[in-house]
Design a protein around this motif. Structure first.
Motif, short mmCIF file in Angstrom:
data_model
loop_
_atom_site.label_atom_id
_atom_site.label_comp_id
_atom_site.label_asym_id
_atom_site.label_seq_id
_atom_site.Cartn_x
_atom_site.Cartn_y
_atom_site.Cartn_z
N THR A 45 15.54 10.87 1.89
CA THR A 45 16.64 10.06 2.40
C THR A 45 17.18 9.11 1.34
OG1 THR A 45 15.68 10.13 4.62
CG2 THR A 45 17.32 8.41 4.20
N PHE A 46 16.31 8.67 0.45
CA PHE A 46 16.67 7.66 -0.53
C PHE A 46 17.02 8.30 -1.88
CE2 PHE A 46 13.90 5.56 2.52
CZ PHE A 46 14.67 4.45 2.85
N PRO A 47 17.86 7.65 -2.70
CA PRO A 47 18.52 6.38 -2.40
C PRO A 47 19.73 6.54 -1.48
CG PRO A 47 19.16 7.12 -4.58
CD PRO A 47 18.13 8.10 -4.08
N ILE A 48 20.04 5.47 -0.76
CA ILE A 48 21.16 5.44 0.17
C ILE A 48 22.30 4.64 -0.45
CG2 ILE A 48 21.93 4.62 2.43
CD1 ILE A 48 18.97 4.88 3.32
N GLN A 49 23.51 5.19 -0.42
CA GLN A 49 24.67 4.47 -0.93
C GLN A 49 25.19 3.51 0.14
OE1 GLN A 49 26.42 4.71 -4.18
NE2 GLN A 49 26.95 2.75 -3.24
N ILE A 50 25.31 2.24 -0.21
CA ILE A 50 25.79 1.22 0.72
C ILE A 50 27.18 0.78 0.29
CG2 ILE A 50 25.38 -1.11 1.61
CD1 ILE A 50 22.40 -0.57 1.28
N PHE B 286 7.78 5.95 -2.84
CA PHE B 286 6.54 6.05 -2.09
C PHE B 286 5.45 6.59 -3.00
CE2 PHE B 286 9.96 6.40 0.96
CZ PHE B 286 9.55 5.58 2.00
N HIS B 287 4.39 5.79 -3.20
CA HIS B 287 3.27 6.34 -3.96
C HIS B 287 2.24 6.99 -3.04
CE1 HIS B 287 1.80 1.93 -3.65
NE2 HIS B 287 1.05 2.62 -2.81
N ASN B 288 2.55 6.99 -1.75
CA ASN B 288 1.68 7.64 -0.77
C ASN B 288 2.25 9.01 -0.44
OD1 ASN B 288 0.28 8.43 1.58
ND2 ASN B 288 -0.14 6.29 2.11
N ASP B 289 1.47 10.06 -0.61
CA ASP B 289 1.94 11.42 -0.35
C ASP B 289 1.62 11.91 1.05
OD1 ASP B 289 3.04 11.80 -2.87
OD2 ASP B 289 1.10 12.37 -3.72
N ALA B 290 1.24 11.00 1.93
CA ALA B 290 0.89 11.40 3.29
C ALA B 290 2.08 12.08 3.97
CB ALA B 290 0.45 10.18 4.11
N THR C 112 0.81 -1.23 0.00
CA THR C 112 0.00 0.00 0.00
C THR C 112 0.84 1.27 0.00
OG1 THR C 112 -0.23 0.35 2.40
CG2 THR C 112 -1.77 -1.20 1.36
N ILE C 113 2.16 1.17 0.02
CA ILE C 113 3.01 2.36 0.14
C ILE C 113 3.87 2.58 -1.09
CG2 ILE C 113 4.87 3.45 1.45
CD1 ILE C 113 3.79 2.01 3.92
N GLY C 114 4.46 1.54 -1.65
CA GLY C 114 5.34 1.73 -2.78
C GLY C 114 6.26 0.57 -3.04
N LEU C 115 7.54 0.87 -3.18
CA LEU C 115 8.51 -0.10 -3.66
C LEU C 115 9.86 0.11 -2.99
CD1 LEU C 115 9.12 -2.18 -6.12
CD2 LEU C 115 10.07 -0.17 -7.24
N ALA C 116 10.53 -1.00 -2.67
CA ALA C 116 11.93 -0.96 -2.25
C ALA C 116 12.77 -1.58 -3.36
CB ALA C 116 12.12 -1.72 -0.95
N TYR C 117 13.97 -1.03 -3.59
CA TYR C 117 14.81 -1.58 -4.66
C TYR C 117 16.28 -1.43 -4.31
CZ TYR C 117 15.39 3.32 -6.17
OH TYR C 117 15.67 4.67 -6.23
N LYS D 82 15.39 2.81 -15.53
CA LYS D 82 14.04 3.21 -15.13
C LYS D 82 13.36 2.18 -14.24
CE LYS D 82 12.31 1.29 -19.45
NZ LYS D 82 11.70 1.58 -20.76
N ILE D 83 12.40 2.70 -13.47
CA ILE D 83 11.44 1.90 -12.72
C ILE D 83 10.07 2.43 -13.07
CG2 ILE D 83 10.59 1.27 -10.43
CD1 ILE D 83 13.43 1.61 -9.38
N SER D 84 9.13 1.53 -13.37
CA SER D 84 7.82 1.96 -13.86
C SER D 84 6.69 1.24 -13.15
CB SER D 84 7.69 1.71 -15.36
OG SER D 84 8.65 2.43 -16.09
N LYS D 85 5.51 1.83 -13.24
CA LYS D 85 4.28 1.22 -12.78
C LYS D 85 3.50 0.74 -14.00
CE LYS D 85 0.15 2.23 -9.98
NZ LYS D 85 -0.55 3.28 -9.21
N LEU D 86 3.12 -0.52 -13.99
CA LEU D 86 2.38 -1.12 -15.10
C LEU D 86 0.94 -1.35 -14.69
CD1 LEU D 86 4.96 -3.87 -16.21
CD2 LEU D 86 4.96 -1.43 -16.73
N THR D 87 0.01 -0.85 -15.48
CA THR D 87 -1.40 -1.06 -15.23
C THR D 87 -1.97 -1.85 -16.39
OG1 THR D 87 -1.56 1.03 -14.02
CG2 THR D 87 -3.61 0.03 -14.74
#
Length: 365
Positions: free
Chosen positions: A89-94, A76-80, A60-65, A358-363
């Motif tokens: 904060t993201f992306p974080i270099q590890i 985050f697809h949630n704008d709350a 319900t929030i989005g994606l981790a990659y 790229k990262i995309s949302k597919l509908t």
């Protein structure tokens, strides 16, 4: 199979995330009846330096990659307002000492995230928003070390697989919530054939349903390793997938339930070839049959069942595009030439896809 990862930020925000993992559809009673004829693609993140093969759905929030250049990102697809403080904060270099990991696998449990890098030294990271808490929980320095995929059976027990360093596939397992990982002896694993390995193409070499586990191999031999008991014992099944070269074999598999599974692959150097590159099982992986031979998609790096589709609907993607089947892989419709490496469904009609730049949302419609 639902999972949740909690990332604790300095503002004491706790974010509940969920994973859309393999083998997660069988317990949902409803089924979808609509078939798809097209896909709408919305690019979410675009960057010339972006290369992503490891993703997990955030419920319900989005994606981790994770990226090939060692970055841990979240969309985050949630704008709350409660998320605004951490979005930047993201992306974080590890890093590990001077090593920037090339991530190809990501797994999450109820309160932890784990990233797996390829090459030697092979590294498993315990991931955290706080850079000081990003620790290496497993390191393998063997010159042949090359890990491909990672999954968890439950919050405590997980598995990662990689190419052989001896005469069997490399398999490491944790039983203590990822704190320690142990490599299985070749005494308990099927012996690898000459030139048999695995592909780090989409983090979908492992399928899990309950305690049952299937692992896909590729290369000069392409088989299915199977464990009925969370990695304690193993057997191996042959497949008719194209094989014989280092670039041929299974690149991805998914199981809808403990009986129905599907695998795709081929030869990425001959991406349009569509002979013996799509296979299906209905008996839990013991036997496989070639599907849509000579028609449908050529090389594809990822396949996923559409949730709640009664093992009938599939989406396969690769750098040559997106394809869909409504009849368990017998026939396919090419939906788009837009290329990706991997995808995960959010629900019955929506998925995230990641790939080169790229990262995309597919509908799906």
């Amino acid at each position: 199979m639902k999972k949740v990862i909690y990332l604790v930020f300095s503002l004491s925000l706790i974010i509940g995330l969920g994973s859309c993992g393999v083998g997660k559809y069988k317990t949902v009673p409803k089924s979808i009846k609509t078939t798809f004829t097209n896909v709408a693609i919305a690019t979410l993140i675009e960057d010339e330096a972006l290369n992503v093969r490891a993703i997990e759905i955030i419920d319900t929030i989005g994606l981790a990659y994770l990226t090939s250049k060692g970055k841990f990102g979240m969309y985050f697809h949630n704008d709350a307002s409660e998320f605004n403080a951490i979005k930047n904060t993201f992306p974080i270099q590890i890093k590990h000492d001077t090593i920037i990991p090339n991530f190809r696998a990501l797994a999450v449990t109820d309160n932890k995230g784990f990233g797996l890098s390829i090459g030697s030294p092979a590294l498993v990271f315990n991931l955290d928003v706080d850079l000081h808490k990003n620790t290496v929980v497993y390191q393998e320095n063997h010159e042949k070390a090359f890990y491909d995929s990672m999954e968890f059976w439950n919050d405590s027990e997980g598995i990662a697989i990689g190419d052989p360093t001896d005469d069997c596939l490399s398999v490491i397992i944790t039983r203590d919530r990822g704190k320690t990982w142990t490599k299985l002896s070749c005494d308990v694993l099927p012996k690898a054939k000459e030139g048999e390995a695995a592909f780090a193409a989409s983090d979908t070499n492992i399928a899990i349903v309950g305690d049952k586990t299937w692992v896909a191999t590729g290369g000069k031999a392409s088989r299915i390793l199977y464990s009925p008991d969370k990695g304690s014992s193993w057997e191996v099944f042959d497949t008719p997938m194209i094989q014989g070269l280092e670039t041929t074999g299974i690149y991805s598999l998914d199981f809808y339930d403990e009986n129905n599974g599907f695998a795709v692959g081929g030869d990425y150097t001959k991406a349009d070839a569509n002979l013996a590159n799509k296979i299906k099982t209905t008996d839990g992986g013991k036997t496989w049959q070639i599907m849509s031979d000579g028609s449908g998609p050529g090389y594809r790096s990822c396949v996923q069942y559409v949730p709640n589709s009664n093992a009938q609907q599939l989406v396969a993607i690769g750098f040559k595009g997106i394809d869909y089947s409504s009849d368990a892989g017998n026939t396919w419709t090419h939906l788009s030439d837009d290329g990706y490496y991997t995808l995960r469904f959010i629900n019955e009609t929506t998925a995230y896809a990641a790939g080169n730049k790229k990262i995309s949302k597919l509908t799906f419609k």
